[in-house]
Scaffold this motif. Structure first.
Motif, PDB file in Angstrom:
ATOM      1  N   VAL A 253       0.433  -1.396  -0.021  1.00  0.00           N
ATOM      2  CA  VAL A 253       0.054  -0.075  -0.498  1.00  0.00           C
ATOM      3  C   VAL A 253       0.811   1.220   0.387  1.00  0.00           C
ATOM      4  CG1 VAL A 253      -2.161  -1.111   1.417  1.00  0.00           C
ATOM      5  CG2 VAL A 253      -0.410   0.100   2.709  1.00  0.00           C
ATOM      6  N   GLY A 254       2.248   0.396  -0.545  1.00  0.00           N
ATOM      7  CA  GLY A 254       2.896   2.250  -0.200  1.00  0.00           C
ATOM      8  C   GLY A 254       2.451   3.387  -1.066  1.00  0.00           C
TER       9      GLY A 254
ATOM     10  N   THR B  79      12.137   7.462   9.943  1.00  0.00           N
ATOM     11  CA  THR B  79      10.975   7.673  11.030  1.00  0.00           C
ATOM     12  C   THR B  79      11.330   8.486  12.150  1.00  0.00           C
ATOM     13  OG1 THR B  79      11.045   5.456  11.778  1.00  0.00           O
ATOM     14  CG2 THR B  79       9.654   5.655  10.108  1.00  0.00           C
ATOM     15  N   ASP B  80      12.537   8.447  13.222  1.00  0.00           N
ATOM     16  CA  ASP B  80      12.734   9.378  13.641  1.00  0.00           C
ATOM     17  C   ASP B  80      12.675  11.103  14.074  1.00  0.00           C
ATOM     18  OD1 ASP B  80      14.372   8.857  12.594  1.00  0.00           O
ATOM     19  OD2 ASP B  80      16.266   8.999  13.699  1.00  0.00           O
TER      20      ASP B  80
ATOM     21  N   ASN C 114       2.412   5.846   5.002  1.00  0.00           N
ATOM     22  CA  ASN C 114       3.146   6.568   6.746  1.00  0.00           C
ATOM     23  C   ASN C 114       4.170   5.248   6.234  1.00  0.00           C
ATOM     24  OD1 ASN C 114       1.745   8.648   4.849  1.00  0.00           O
ATOM     25  ND2 ASN C 114       1.645  10.075   6.624  1.00  0.00           N
ATOM     26  N   SER C 115       4.149   4.104   6.979  1.00  0.00           N
ATOM     27  CA  SER C 115       4.912   3.973   7.917  1.00  0.00           C
ATOM     28  C   SER C 115       5.691   2.935   6.902  1.00  0.00           C
ATOM     29  CB  SER C 115       4.528   3.115   8.955  1.00  0.00           C
ATOM     30  OG  SER C 115       3.550   3.051  10.105  1.00  0.00           O
TER      31      SER C 115
ATOM     32  N   PRO D   1       5.191   7.789  17.043  1.00  0.00           N
ATOM     33  CA  PRO D   1       5.926   6.245  17.299  1.00  0.00           C
ATOM     34  C   PRO D   1       5.212   5.182  16.663  1.00  0.00           C
ATOM     35  CG  PRO D   1       5.527   7.431  19.370  1.00  0.00           C
ATOM     36  CD  PRO D   1       5.097   8.180  18.011  1.00  0.00           C
ATOM     37  N   LYS D   2       4.177   5.886  16.138  1.00  0.00           N
ATOM     38  CA  LYS D   2       3.816   4.213  15.320  1.00  0.00           C
ATOM     39  C   LYS D   2       4.144   3.684  14.854  1.00  0.00           C
ATOM     40  CE  LYS D   2      -0.474   5.523  15.323  1.00  0.00           C
ATOM     41  NZ  LYS D   2      -1.798   5.786  15.028  1.00  0.00           N
ATOM     42  N   TYR D   3       4.744   4.848  13.578  1.00  0.00           N
ATOM     43  CA  TYR D   3       5.742   4.701  12.394  1.00  0.00           C
ATOM     44  C   TYR D   3       7.270   3.879  12.777  1.00  0.00           C
ATOM     45  CZ  TYR D   3       2.150   7.516  10.238  1.00  0.00           C
ATOM     46  OH  TYR D   3       1.368   8.921   9.857  1.00  0.00           O
ATOM     47  N   MET D   4       7.472   4.647  13.743  1.00  0.00           N
ATOM     48  CA  MET D   4       9.427   4.368  14.409  1.00  0.00           C
ATOM     49  C   MET D   4       8.933   2.783  14.027  1.00  0.00           C
ATOM     50  SD  MET D   4      10.234   7.501  16.577  1.00  0.00           S
ATOM     51  CE  MET D   4      11.273   6.921  17.368  1.00  0.00           C
TER      52      MET D   4
END
Length: 888
Positions: free
Chosen positions: A437-438, A496-497, A678-679, A715-718
């Motif tokens: 899904v990116g 992500t950070d 997004n992740s 944080p969810k992405y990280m």
């Protein structure tokens, strides 16, 4: 061949007498056969030792002769799959009555003639092939010729068996698609990849009995003088799950809904019209983006796509579309409506697309996993006791929050709901939809859409996350991109950070602007602080009082822990203005924060400790905080008339016993469209502990209210459990266009626009000095924001010939001021009560107050609207003014 379950299936032929054994299959005398595409193959019986054929040029029932071209392995190796076949016997049928035998196909090594056999997992398709061949065997004078046909099956890759005793079949290839039009266009696209399924108009006319405006499939007759807008169309684009054609995932198809407004092209169009692809951001907007934006006076057709994982929006295709005819008076047949057409035209028809946007459509087990219930039951990990966490004091609870989120997301992404079975895999490892899904795949989908209607180039206009979509398309297909505008630019996909840092920076700028309005927008009245204390200093002192004053701390009766009034609740109030360009919401948010700050200071100064704690305890427990905090609006900013959306913290008194504040976020969903998409776009993954440590490090650079937002968004992405598929935003020097951003954008900070401009050196940067996410409107300064929008309009109207000066800034012509200041401005402009009747209730109330101060004979008798005359002006958001009026 050796006996197998096949033989009993082919009576009455003595299949055990077939002359081929498993050993024979791997000997050098085997022939090689190259098969590409879906076809029926016939095999010559007259001693044909070797046949290698490309099926790309053969019709579906074509027989092969002995004169067919022979190729060696190296010549066909790079073409893809290799198969082996032995010659059939010379008689048909054999003397013993059995069909001529032939060797089954097997996949070969692509590096030479060392063939290996693939392990067999499924006998069914192979049996069908064998039976079909024997069933077509007939004794004819041309018995030495070609008389047998069999269906070709693709083979999948799998484990090899050097003994030659087993192999695997895959399903029959689908028939070839219909031929494409010679010159596809947006009205007649290539049917092999795209097909329109619905066409309709929005028409208005005055002599209809039932109404004046309809969405209708058929236009009303000309004699009814209908005013019909451009044609709308809805269709489906077929795309592979993965564009890598060496993978089996490439064989899985998605059918994504596409919507267009054909404002330029008509049925009589000779030259193709330019097309703008729109994406309204999110990731949450769907194909409605293509019909809800400008076509610049009919100069462009506009189009949008429902990207992977996106659900229905709130309005597109929920309209009733009339599918009947009109009588001579323009009346309609009420039974000829397409009710809720979106049900007939879902965002994806393939069944392989998982709706990430609508969790209610997920199975219950998926919802439970993604809310962390599974983590609580199986691992004993629980969500934080309070969601409004303070970065200064709640470091351990923040760590608990990250640990729980990590466990919940791991359980969520492994849930079977996201699995897609692959062709020929049987019970093997399926694909995970969340891996596909990116944004980089969406860019590929957009270009396939462009190809389907034969456009040489495509323009792209993206808002918010749509800037990621358009800039990724620019990076992948710079030569296919025409005009380019990105408005409200997202963070470039580094890691992500760095994304989390970007969130903190955006929120810091937003809060700074809000306190600046507090300092400058209230005229001579006091917002926060005093002559010797700035609003920022006063705000910081207030939050420190909450942390240290015992009136805001409670010993719980069961858990024996200390529960504190959550400072994070005040920080969370800033979120109301993260994206809005509506100045009224900014003032309402600022007034709400001001009311809470004044209340906190009043509690601190109360001499009765027990009474102060009673008030604070009720404020934490009540579902309507305005009952306990004077001056706090009854509803949050943006609440629609007639709806109730009050401020509240815990909303129940359970916290006093358990120490746990179960807000609506307590059962938070740890999966969403934004998280999944997004992740994948951002590299770097961290453990929950590393994520907590990096978040704590942000406190060295940013104030607590900025870190608070980073705690909730980054944080969810990280920690996201799936591997990233990073994309590139722009970084193409030849792409010309406009990069535009607000200075004070709490969702996509201005620094992102600078980065986008640096990466695309041929673009022009346009800056709006005002507030709001994306430059679209500003209620307090329509003239100022219009200067920016005119630059974009001119760029499209001149087909890109007029690019604004790089660095053009649209200056504020007005500033955001408080409601009191607005009332004073209204009085200066309209000094009589009669001239204020067209103003809002708030403006009327405040202007009347100011008018009464200048003229003691004036009595304010304005009411709140509605039918209750006993609800006078005290229902406005500044009760102290209205109470004064009532007493006066």
């Amino acid at each position: 061949r050796p006996p197998s379950p096949l033989c009993p299936q082919i009576p009455p032929l003595p299949c055990s007498r077939l002359p081929y054994t498993g050993e024979t299959m791997v000997k050098a005398r085997l022939g090689l056969l190259m098969l590409l595409g879906a076809a029926r193959l016939s095999i010559a019986s007259a001693g044909a030792a070797l046949l290698v054929v490309s099926m790309a040029t053969l019709p579906q029932e074509t027989a092969l002769s002995e004169q067919s071209t022979t190729k060696t392995v190296p010549e066909v190796a790079e073409r893809g799959l290799l198969f082996a076949s032995s010659p059939m016997s010379s008689s048909c049928p054999n003397a013993d009555g059995c069909c001529p035998a032939f060797q089954y196909f097997q996949k070969g090594e692509l590096t030479g003639d060392n063939l290996k056999v693939i392990r067999e997992n499924d006998y069914g398709d192979r049996q069908a092939a064998f039976s079909a061949a024997c069933g077509n065997c007939t004794a004819t004078p041309e018995c030495g010729g070609i008389v047998n046909y069999m269906r070709v099956f693709y083979l999948k890759s799998g484990s090899h068996d050097s003994t030659g005793n087993s192999w695997t079949w895959i399903k029959t290839p689908t028939p070839s698609p219909p031929p494409s039009p010679a010159t596809p266009n947006i009205r007649n696209p290539d049917p092999s990849t795209f097909k329109w399924e619905l066409s309709f108009y929005k028409c208005t006319w005055t002599n209809s009995l039932y109404g004046y405006s309809w969405y209708t499939v058929k236009k009303p007759q000309e004699e009814l003088n209908p005013d019909c807008g451009p044609e709308y169309r809805v269709g489906y684009l077929t795309v592979p799950l993965d564009y890598d054609d060496s993978t089996v995932e490439n064989e899985i198809s998605l059918e994504l809904r596409v919507s267009a407004k054909l404002a330029c092209s008509t049925g009589d169009s000779v030259e193709p019209c330019p097309v703008i692809f729109y994406h309204n951001g999110g990731p949450s907007s769907n194909d409605h983006s293509g019909t809800s934006n400008k076509n610049y006076g009919g100069r462009y057709d506009t189009i949008g796509i429902a990207q992977r994982g996106i659900g229905e929006d709130d309005y597109w295709l929920h309209e009733q579309i009339y599918n009947g005819t009109f009588d001579a008076d323009g009346n309609i047949n009420q039974n000829s409506f397409l009710f809720d057409p979106y049900k007939k035209f879902p965002v994806d028809k393939s069944g392989n697309n998982k709706n990430l946007a609508d969790s209610n459509s997920w199975p219950q087990h998926t919802q439970n996993a993604c809310r962390g219930y599974q983590a609580q039951v199986e691992q004993g990990i629980h969500p934080p006791k309070n969601w409004y966490l303070d970065p200064e004091e709640d470091k351990q609870e923040i760590r608990n929050k990250f640990r729980f989120a990590d466990a919940a997301m791991r359980a969520c992404v492994k849930d079977k709901h996201w699995k897609i079975e692959l062709p020929g895999q049987g019970t093997g490892k399926p694909a995970n939809f969340l891996d596909y899904v990116g944004t980089h795949l969406l860019a590929r989908d957009i270009d396939r859409l462009r190809e389907s209607f034969g456009a040489e180039k495509l323009s792209c206009y993206g808002f918010s996350y749509g800037t990621a979509v358009c800039s990724t398309y620019a990076a992948q297909f710079p030569d296919k991109l025409d005009l380019f505008v990105v408005n409200g630019n997202v963070d470039h996909p580094g890691t992500t950070d760095t994304y989390q840092t970007n969130v903190a920076d955006a929120f810091n700028q937003l809060a700074t602007k809000l306190l600046k309005i507090c300092n400058n927008g209230y005229g001579n009245s006091n917002c926060l602080g005093s002559r010797d204390e700035s609003p920022a200093e006063h705000f910081e002192r207030t939050t420190n009082e909450i942390r240290t004053n015992p009136k805001f701390r409670f010993n719980t009766t069961e858990s024996k822990e200390v529960f504190k009034f959550p400072v994070g609740f005040i920080y969370h109030m800033f979120s109301s203005v993260r994206s809005t360009p509506d100045s009224a919401k900014w003032i309402e948010t600022l007034d709400a924060i001001k009311a809470v700050v004044h209340w906190v200071n009043a509690i601190v100064n109360m001499p009765d400790f027990e009474l102060a704690q009673v008030i604070v305890r009720h404020a934490i427990s009540d579902r309507n905080l305005s009952k306990w905090i004077p001056g706090l609006p009854a509803n949050r900013p943006g609440t629609q008339p007639g709806q109730s959306n009050p401020y509240w913290i815990c909303g129940n008194s359970d916290w006093h016993a358990t120490g746990t504040c179960k807000q609506h976020r307590y059962h938070w969903l740890y999966m969403s469209t934004t998280t999944a998409i997004n992740s994948l776009d951002y590299a770097n993954r961290f453990s929950w502990l590393q994520t907590a440590q990096l978040t704590e490090f942000l406190g060295q650079k940013y104030p607590p209210f900025a870190v608070y937002k980073a705690i909730n968004d980054g944080p969810k992405y990280m920690m996201y459990p799936r591997e990233p598929t990073p994309c590139v935003y722009g970084f193409r020097s030849g792409v010309k266009g406009i990069v535009i951003n607000s200075l004070y954008d709490g969702a996509t900070p201005y620094i992102n626009a600078k980065t986008m401009r640096e990466g695309m050196s041929s673009t022009a940067l346009v800056t709006w000095q005002g507030i709001g996410h994306c430059v679209e409107s500003a209620t307090y300064d329509t003239e100022g924001v219009a200067k920016c929008l005119r630059k974009v309009d001119t760029y499209f109207e001149t087909r890109g010939a007029t690019l604004p000066i790089d660095g053009f800034t649209c200056r504020n012509s007005k500033q955001i001021v408080s409601l009191e200041e607005q009332a004073r401005e209204n009085f200066e402009a309209t000094p009589t009560p009669e001239d204020l009747t067209s103003s809002s209730h708030h403006a009327v109330c405040l202007s009347c107050k100011n008018l009464a101060e200048k003229d003691p004979t004036i009595v304010c008798q304005f009411y709140s609207g509605g039918n209750d005359p006993d609800r006078p002006c005290r229902d406005c958001d500044l009760p102290e003014i209205c109470i004064d009026e009532l007493l006066g």
